[in-house]
Design a protein around this motif. Structure first.
Motif, PDB file in Angstrom:
ATOM      1  N   PRO A 182       0.794  -1.231   0.000  1.00 38.25           N
ATOM      2  CA  PRO A 182       0.000   0.000   0.000  1.00 38.25           C
ATOM      3  C   PRO A 182       0.828   1.283   0.000  1.00 38.25           C
ATOM      4  N   ALA A 183       2.077   1.209   0.455  1.00 37.16           N
ATOM      5  CA  ALA A 183       2.948   2.380   0.458  1.00 37.16           C
ATOM      6  C   ALA A 183       3.643   2.594  -0.880  1.00 37.16           C
ATOM      7  N   GLY A 184       3.403   1.694  -1.831  1.00 36.93           N
ATOM      8  CA  GLY A 184       4.025   1.827  -3.137  1.00 36.93           C
ATOM      9  C   GLY A 184       5.403   1.212  -3.246  1.00 36.93           C
ATOM     10  N   ARG A 185       5.835   0.522  -2.189  1.00 36.80           N
ATOM     11  CA  ARG A 185       7.130  -0.149  -2.272  1.00 36.80           C
ATOM     12  C   ARG A 185       7.052  -1.363  -3.205  1.00 36.80           C
ATOM     13  N   VAL A 186       8.206  -1.752  -3.748  1.00 37.38           N
ATOM     14  CA  VAL A 186       8.296  -2.885  -4.673  1.00 37.38           C
ATOM     15  C   VAL A 186       9.180  -3.955  -4.044  1.00 37.38           C
ATOM     16  N   LEU A 187       8.723  -5.204  -4.154  1.00 34.61           N
ATOM     17  CA  LEU A 187       9.440  -6.327  -3.560  1.00 34.61           C
ATOM     18  C   LEU A 187      10.359  -6.965  -4.593  1.00 34.61           C
ATOM     19  N   LEU A 188      11.651  -7.070  -4.263  1.00 37.10           N
ATOM     20  CA  LEU A 188      12.621  -7.723  -5.134  1.00 37.10           C
ATOM     21  C   LEU A 188      13.395  -8.782  -4.364  1.00 37.10           C
ATOM     22  N   THR A 189      13.950  -9.726  -5.093  1.00 31.07           N
ATOM     23  CA  THR A 189      14.779 -10.773  -4.497  1.00 31.07           C
ATOM     24  C   THR A 189      16.158 -10.739  -5.148  1.00 31.07           C
ATOM     25  N   LYS A 190      17.178 -11.141  -4.404  1.00 36.24           N
ATOM     26  CA  LYS A 190      18.545 -11.153  -4.942  1.00 36.24           C
ATOM     27  C   LYS A 190      18.932 -12.573  -5.325  1.00 36.24           C
ATOM     28  N   VAL A 191      19.508 -12.726  -6.526  1.00 41.13           N
ATOM     29  CA  VAL A 191      19.940 -14.036  -7.011  1.00 41.13           C
ATOM     30  C   VAL A 191      21.183 -14.485  -6.239  1.00 41.13           C
ATOM     31  N   ALA A 192      21.161 -15.689  -5.733  1.00 46.30           N
ATOM     32  CA  ALA A 192      22.247 -16.217  -4.904  1.00 46.30           C
ATOM     33  C   ALA A 192      23.474 -16.531  -5.746  1.00 46.30           C
ATOM     34  N   GLN A 228       5.512 -13.427   1.852  1.00 39.15           N
ATOM     35  CA  GLN A 228       4.432 -12.464   1.640  1.00 39.15           C
ATOM     36  C   GLN A 228       3.213 -13.142   1.012  1.00 39.15           C
ATOM     37  N   ALA A 229       2.022 -12.795   1.499  1.00 39.46           N
ATOM     38  CA  ALA A 229       0.770 -13.260   0.908  1.00 39.46           C
ATOM     39  C   ALA A 229       0.277 -12.192  -0.064  1.00 39.46           C
ATOM     40  N   GLY A 230       0.132 -12.552  -1.330  1.00 42.08           N
ATOM     41  CA  GLY A 230      -0.223 -11.575  -2.352  1.00 42.08           C
ATOM     42  C   GLY A 230      -1.546 -11.870  -3.019  1.00 42.08           C
ATOM     43  N   ARG A 231      -2.061 -10.857  -3.687  1.00 42.63           N
ATOM     44  CA  ARG A 231      -3.304 -10.978  -4.473  1.00 42.63           C
ATOM     45  C   ARG A 231      -2.988 -10.628  -5.925  1.00 42.63           C
ATOM     46  N   PHE A 262       4.789 -12.317 -16.371  1.00 40.19           N
ATOM     47  CA  PHE A 262       4.890 -11.486 -15.160  1.00 40.19           C
ATOM     48  C   PHE A 262       3.576 -10.748 -14.925  1.00 40.19           C
ATOM     49  N   TYR A 263       3.220 -10.672 -13.639  1.00 43.81           N
ATOM     50  CA  TYR A 263       1.914 -10.212 -13.195  1.00 43.81           C
ATOM     51  C   TYR A 263       2.060  -9.075 -12.187  1.00 43.81           C
ATOM     52  N   ARG A 264       1.057  -8.204 -12.164  1.00 42.90           N
ATOM     53  CA  ARG A 264       0.965  -7.229 -11.089  1.00 42.90           C
ATOM     54  C   ARG A 264       0.310  -7.909  -9.884  1.00 42.90           C
ATOM     55  N   VAL A 265       0.950  -7.794  -8.721  1.00 43.82           N
ATOM     56  CA  VAL A 265       0.479  -8.418  -7.490  1.00 43.82           C
ATOM     57  C   VAL A 265       0.480  -7.374  -6.380  1.00 43.82           C
ATOM     58  N   VAL A 266      -0.557  -7.385  -5.550  1.00 44.30           N
ATOM     59  CA  VAL A 266      -0.645  -6.482  -4.407  1.00 44.30           C
ATOM     60  C   VAL A 266      -0.475  -7.291  -3.130  1.00 44.30           C
ATOM     61  N   VAL A 267       0.425  -6.831  -2.269  1.00 43.85           N
ATOM     62  CA  VAL A 267       0.600  -7.402  -0.929  1.00 43.85           C
ATOM     63  C   VAL A 267      -0.020  -6.404   0.039  1.00 43.85           C
ATOM     64  N   GLU A 268      -1.220  -6.697   0.494  1.00 45.29           N
ATOM     65  CA  GLU A 268      -1.980  -5.726   1.274  1.00 45.29           C
ATOM     66  C   GLU A 268      -1.537  -5.647   2.727  1.00 45.29           C
ATOM     67  N   ALA A 269      -0.901  -6.685   3.251  1.00 52.02           N
ATOM     68  CA  ALA A 269      -0.393  -6.678   4.626  1.00 52.02           C
ATOM     69  C   ALA A 269       1.073  -7.090   4.603  1.00 52.02           C
ATOM     70  N   PRO A 270       1.968  -6.185   4.160  1.00 51.36           N
ATOM     71  CA  PRO A 270       3.382  -6.561   4.017  1.00 51.36           C
ATOM     72  C   PRO A 270       4.032  -6.878   5.360  1.00 51.36           C
ATOM     73  N   ALA A 271       4.990  -7.790   5.309  1.00 50.01           N
ATOM     74  CA  ALA A 271       5.757  -8.186   6.486  1.00 50.01           C
ATOM     75  C   ALA A 271       7.236  -8.131   6.130  1.00 50.01           C
ATOM     76  N   PRO A 272       8.094  -8.137   7.122  1.00 51.85           N
ATOM     77  CA  PRO A 272       9.525  -8.213   6.811  1.00 51.85           C
ATOM     78  C   PRO A 272       9.811  -9.466   5.981  1.00 51.85           C
ATOM     79  N   PRO A 273      10.440  -9.318   4.821  1.00 44.64           N
ATOM     80  CA  PRO A 273      10.654 -10.481   3.946  1.00 44.64           C
ATOM     81  C   PRO A 273      11.542 -11.541   4.601  1.00 44.64           C
ATOM     82  N   THR A 274      11.171 -12.787   4.385  1.00 46.96           N
ATOM     83  CA  THR A 274      11.975 -13.913   4.859  1.00 46.96           C
ATOM     84  C   THR A 274      12.137 -14.902   3.708  1.00 46.96           C
ATOM     85  N   VAL A 275      13.351 -15.351   3.481  1.00 46.60           N
ATOM     86  CA  VAL A 275      13.630 -16.315   2.414  1.00 46.60           C
ATOM     87  C   VAL A 275      13.413 -17.716   2.970  1.00 46.60           C
ATOM     88  N   GLY A 276      12.389 -18.406   2.428  1.00 45.16           N
ATOM     89  CA  GLY A 276      12.055 -19.728   2.933  1.00 45.16           C
ATOM     90  C   GLY A 276      12.961 -20.827   2.418  1.00 45.16           C
TER      91      GLY A 276
END
Length: 314
Positions: A182-192, A228-231, A262-276
């Motif tokens: 909701p704050a307009g931030r974008v979620l990215l992941t770093k390739v290992a 993250q749970a996304g819609r 690739f799709y537009r996805v909204v994460v309405e309740a963002p949390a600190p990202p954790t790599v599972g």
């Protein structure tokens, strides 16, 4: 279906062609195909390294005699089809494009997997025996005689086979998220380290499983990879990239062809990202503010990430 059927995967691209009267162009499967007499959209398998946009133009010309140009991406979905007479079951990731006719003359074919190309109104098409994916793409009832396997076989989303040039080849379909909060931030992941593109920022997502729809795969991957749970909001596009000698954890170079929705996805309740998936291809996940995102250099992003960001107007 017998579990002895050998599982295969492929990627294919198809054309939705309409004329000024609202008729759609369909092709009929010949006796040389697995579904003789059944009608479908013109199109076919994406060759290794081929952009699906080019596939749909090439296949439509071959099957109908018409030259077309792509005007947009309509849909992406997957299906499974059992072919007991060939001893196989196939998962196909299907890319559906809208196209317009540029020229050519409608023609029939002899001795090929399709033998007729004809214009049909939607009412007439609904009365034809249609491939399931064709009915779905046209918004028609998806009644079909196509057999399906009882359950999806265990089959990797990535596998490499020896190619004619001595290199192993891999063609993989994947789904990725342009995920915002909701704050307009974008979620990215770093390739290992040890993976192609190591150190670059990438979109969350990954390869789809056999029998899995791209959207469902994306939401699953987002949760597994970042917590993250996304819609799912909308399909933005499809990227096709080839790395002819990609070196990864396999330890040998692979001629790699990735086709990625690739799709537009909204994460309405963002949390600190954790790599599972610790020890996998993702080393870090992070939310980026817009200013932080804009400060990233081009070489810090993977190709599909840059392409998806442009499509999302970010």
């Amino acid at each position: 279906m017998t579990p002895a059927l050998e599982p295969l995967r492929r990627i294919a691209a198809y054309a939705v062609v309409s004329d000024s009267d609202g008729q759609v162009l369909l092709v009929r499967a010949s006796s040389r195909s697995g579904t003789p007499g059944v009608w479908s959209l013109p199109g076919g398998a994406v060759d290794h390294g081929e952009d699906p946009n080019h596939t749909v133009v090439r296949e439509t010309a071959a099957e109908t005699g018409l030259s077309v140009s792509v005007t947009g991406l309509r849909d992406v979905f997957a299906d499974m089809r059992a072919l007991p007479h060939r001893g196989i079951t196939i998962h196909t990731d299907r890319l559906i494009y809208d196209v317009t006719v540029r020229g050519g003359t409608l023609c029939d074919r002899v001795g090929q997997p399709t033998d007729l190309a004809r214009w049909h109104s939607l009412d007439a098409a609904e009365r034809l025996p249609l491939r399931r994916f064709t009915a779905s793409a046209l918004g028609l009832p998806a009644e079909t005689v196509e057999p399906r396997p009882d359950e999806a076989p265990d089959f990797p989303s990535f596998y490499a086979v020896p190619g004619p040039d001595g290199l192993h080849r891999a063609q993989r379909f994947a789904a990725y998220a342009v995920a915002t909060d909701p704050a307009g931030r974008v979620l990215l992941t770093k390739v290992a380290d040890g993976y192609p593109g190591a150190g670059c920022w990438h979109l969350p997502g990954g390869g789809t499983d056999y029998g899995e729809q791209p959207g469902a795969a994306l939401i699953r991957e987002l949760l597994e990879e970042t917590g993250q749970a996304g819609r799912l909001v909308e399909l933005l596009g499809v990227a096709s990239h080839r790395d002819a000698a990609s070196l990864g954890p396999e330890g040998y170079p692979i001629d790699w062809h990735g086709v990625r929705a690739f799709y537009r996805v909204v994460v309405e309740a963002p949390a600190p990202p954790t790599v599972g998936d610790v020890g996998g291809s993702t080393s870090e996940a992070r939310w980026f503010g817009r200013d932080e995102l804009y400060s990233l250099a081009a070489h810090e992003l993977t190709e599909v990430t840059a392409e998806a960001m442009r499509a999302a107007q970010l």
